[in-house]
Design an enzyme around this catalytic site. Structure first.
Site, PDB file in Angstrom:
ATOM      1  N   THR A  10       0.824  -1.215   0.000  1.00  0.00           N
ATOM      2  CA  THR A  10       0.000   0.000   0.000  1.00  0.00           C
ATOM      3  C   THR A  10       0.855   1.260   0.000  1.00  0.00           C
ATOM      4  OG1 THR A  10      -0.138  -0.111   2.418  1.00  0.00           O
ATOM      5  CG2 THR A  10      -1.946  -1.104   1.161  1.00  0.00           C
ATOM      6  N   ARG A  44       9.165  -2.189   0.091  1.00  0.00           N
ATOM      7  CA  ARG A  44       9.894  -2.133   1.349  1.00  0.00           C
ATOM      8  C   ARG A  44      10.640  -3.438   1.582  1.00  0.00           C
ATOM      9  NH1 ARG A  44       5.217   0.295   5.385  1.00  0.00           N
ATOM     10  NH2 ARG A  44       4.940   2.311   4.345  1.00  0.00           N
ATOM     11  N   SER A  50       8.512   4.330   6.085  1.00  0.00           N
ATOM     12  CA  SER A  50       7.527   4.827   7.042  1.00  0.00           C
ATOM     13  C   SER A  50       7.969   4.546   8.481  1.00  0.00           C
ATOM     14  CB  SER A  50       6.151   4.232   6.726  1.00  0.00           C
ATOM     15  OG  SER A  50       5.133   4.834   7.493  1.00  0.00           O
ATOM     16  N   LYS A  84       8.760   4.645  -2.592  1.00  0.00           N
ATOM     17  CA  LYS A  84       7.396   4.761  -3.107  1.00  0.00           C
ATOM     18  C   LYS A  84       7.294   5.864  -4.166  1.00  0.00           C
ATOM     19  CE  LYS A  84       5.654   7.523   0.836  1.00  0.00           C
ATOM     20  NZ  LYS A  84       4.663   7.534   1.914  1.00  0.00           N
ATOM     21  N   ASP A 131       5.735   9.499  12.617  1.00  0.00           N
ATOM     22  CA  ASP A 131       6.641   8.432  12.213  1.00  0.00           C
ATOM     23  C   ASP A 131       7.762   9.011  11.357  1.00  0.00           C
ATOM     24  OD1 ASP A 131       5.047   9.017  10.039  1.00  0.00           O
ATOM     25  OD2 ASP A 131       4.848   6.943   9.382  1.00  0.00           O
TER      26      ASP A 131
END
Length: 538
Positions: free
Chosen positions: A43, A47, A160, A170, A320
């Site tokens: 999403t 990663r 993230s 991303k 974050d």
């Protein structure tokens, strides 16, 4: 079950060996035949970890080449905004991407301070550059009535909130939000083809040449100076709301100080440290270091500061590593469950705080977000739209103003400017933290006090979330599920749950895949119903 040291300070044995990690990025070669070592977009992009051969230079070379080819296929030839967070792997991957982008003569805009860039600042920059020229007809490609000619897009190098061992990459197309699967499937397939071909077809130039070709962009100034168009900082300043902001060692570290200085806020950056080991963190629920601002374990230090009776802040906030998530801590309740704050934010925004928004503006929520949001929307008489998991589903509505607010259960949200136009089409953790201060300034009460009012009016929905390991093969199977059949994974439908004399339905068990850690599978989170019964079990 939570780890016995969850919420306790990290110890030397918990810390990543940064030199070893970065060396692995350059020296370890992924095996394209191994599913867990292939490029895979979830999403929020690809990663993985260099230690697990799932985030190495080869992945970034191949993925950036695939993005360049995808841009060309869509006619996107404007500038590309390139940002990075504070993870140890982010700068090496940023440099690798820059080499490939420069080889394709892409005009790359990088931070003018050579600093860290939050995800929302990149989304804000893309929308500002494209100046309303992006249509809602596409959430994957150029999305313009004239194709992608002249339109900007972006890449954010970030995993993230994930552990210090991880890297993330991303792509945000011209609409400024997360790329849809129509784009990411093409990019991932081409990247994996390049990996299988030994990177034959990847173009790159030396870093010195690539860096010299890049242009500077003031991400921080553009974003911070524009904040009064979306949140009432004048009210926050005049009310003297005392804010303690914790960037949690992430990309927002310099933004909070500038927000305080430029807008005259009583705001203290409670932890200005940046350290790629994150040695100052408390351990998350599973005993790992993770910059999850919605986790009571990861936020234990800030919670203690706010609830020990000696706090000097009216509200404390956390973000974050790429600042697309928010955490709200109040003296009376500690860390708010993300679902609780989303409900309060919606009540505030749609309850009169944004009079210039169109009456038709809708409330957007993900399927597994709190049932309290449904009740708040009904009480306000506002239309509610429920979407699958993933912020990408809110992008069209935020672009055209038909969604006033889009929020998901994992502490991610964004909303429109005061005038009803788009602010960002990706999650904005700084914005939601500042909204918490606005709520205090305008009402004189904390967000948690407002949530107590909602509970008194609507009852208290129950929520539980389960974390379970899932490798990439399992996540691929989850992604292929049909909405019309349970496909053998035990999807729960229409299971009744009684609460305070009411009969509710569990919406379903909905998997939300997470990326793998080094040497292990990732996780799939299942949410049940509404809010706050427990954050995680199992």
């Amino acid at each position: 079950m939570s780890h016995p040291r969850a919420g306790q300070p990290a110890e030397p044995g918990d810390l990543v060996d940064v030199a070893h990690l970065v060396t692995a990025y350059y020296t370890e070669e992924p095996d394209p035949a191994e599913v867990d070592q292939q490029v895979a977009f979830g999403t929020s992009g690809h990663r993985g970890s260099a230690l697990g051969r799932s985030f190495n230079e080869a992945h970034i070379l191949a993925t950036t080449q695939a993005i360049c080819e995808y841009r060309a296929s869509q006619g996107i030839d404007g500038p590309l905004f390139l940002g990075r967070d504070t993870h140890a792997l982010s700068e090496p991957a940023w440099a690798t991407a820059l080499e490939v982008l420069a080889a394709h003569d892409v005009t790359v805009l990088v931070d003018s301070r050579d600093g860290y860039t939050p995800t929302p600042a990149v989304s804000h920059a893309i929308l500002r550059a494209n100046a309303g020229r992006v249509s809602t007809s596409s959430t994957s490609g150029g999305g313009s009535t004239s194709g992608g000619a002249g339109l900007a897009d972006g890449i954010v190098v970030t995993p993230s909130h994930n552990p210090p061992t991880d890297g993330g990459f991303k792509y945000n197309p011209p609409h400024g939000g997360p790329a849809d699967s129509d784009a990411t499937k093409v990019i991932a397939a081409r990247a994996n083809e390049l990996l299988r071909d030994g990177l034959d077809g990847v173009r790159r130039v030396p870093f010195a040449r690539a860096r010299a070709a890049a242009s500077a962009y003031d991400f921080l100034g553009a974003y911070v100076d524009d904040l009064p168009s979306v949140v009432d900082l004048a009210a926050v300043r005049e009310a003297g709301v005392r804010i303690g902001a914790d960037p949690m060692g992430g990309a927002a570290v310099h933004y909070w100080g500038e927000i305080a200085d430029r807008h005259g806020l009583d705001l203290t950056v409670v932890n200005p440290l940046v350290d790629p080991t994150w040695r100052f963190m408390t351990l998350d629920w599973d005993g790992r270091i993770r910059m999850d601002c919605s986790s009571p374990s990861a936020m234990a230090s800030l919670i203690a500061r706010m609830t020990d009776g000696g706090s000097s802040y009216d509200v404390a906030t956390g973000n974050d590593a790429d600042a697309d998530r928010h955490g709200i801590v109040t003296p009376d309740a500690g860390l708010m469950n993300p679902n609780h704050f989303l409900a309060v934010a919606i009540q505030h925004l749609f309850g009169g705080a944004r009079p210039d928004w169109p009456d038709t503006a809708r409330i957007g929520k993900t399927l597994v977000s709190s049932a309290m949001i449904d009740r708040v929307a009904a009480g306000l008489g506002k239309p509610l739209v429920e979407v699958p998991v993933g912020f990408k589903w809110f992008v069209p509505g935020l672009i055209d103003g038909s969604f006033g607010f889009g929020g998901e259960e994992s502490a991610g949200a964004s909303f429109l400017r005061m005038d009803g136009t788009a602010w960002t089409t990706d999650k904005d953790g700084l914005l939601l933290c500042l909204l918490g201060a606005e709520i205090i300034a305008r009402t004189g009460r904390s967000p948690s006090e407002h949530y107590a009012d909602l509970v008194a009016a609507h009852g208290e929905p129950a929520y539980a979330r389960v974390d379970a390991p899932a490798n990439r093969e399992q996540k691929a199977a989850l992604a292929a599920l049909s909405p019309s059949a349970d496909d053998g994974v035990g999807v729960v439908r229409r299971a009744p749950v009684g609460h305070r004399g009411r009969l509710q339905e569990l919406r379903r068990v909905l998997p939300r895949p997470r990326p793998p850690g080094p040497g292990a599978g990732g996780g799939a989170r299942g949410g049940l119903g509404g809010t706050g019964l427990s954050r995680r079990t199992g």
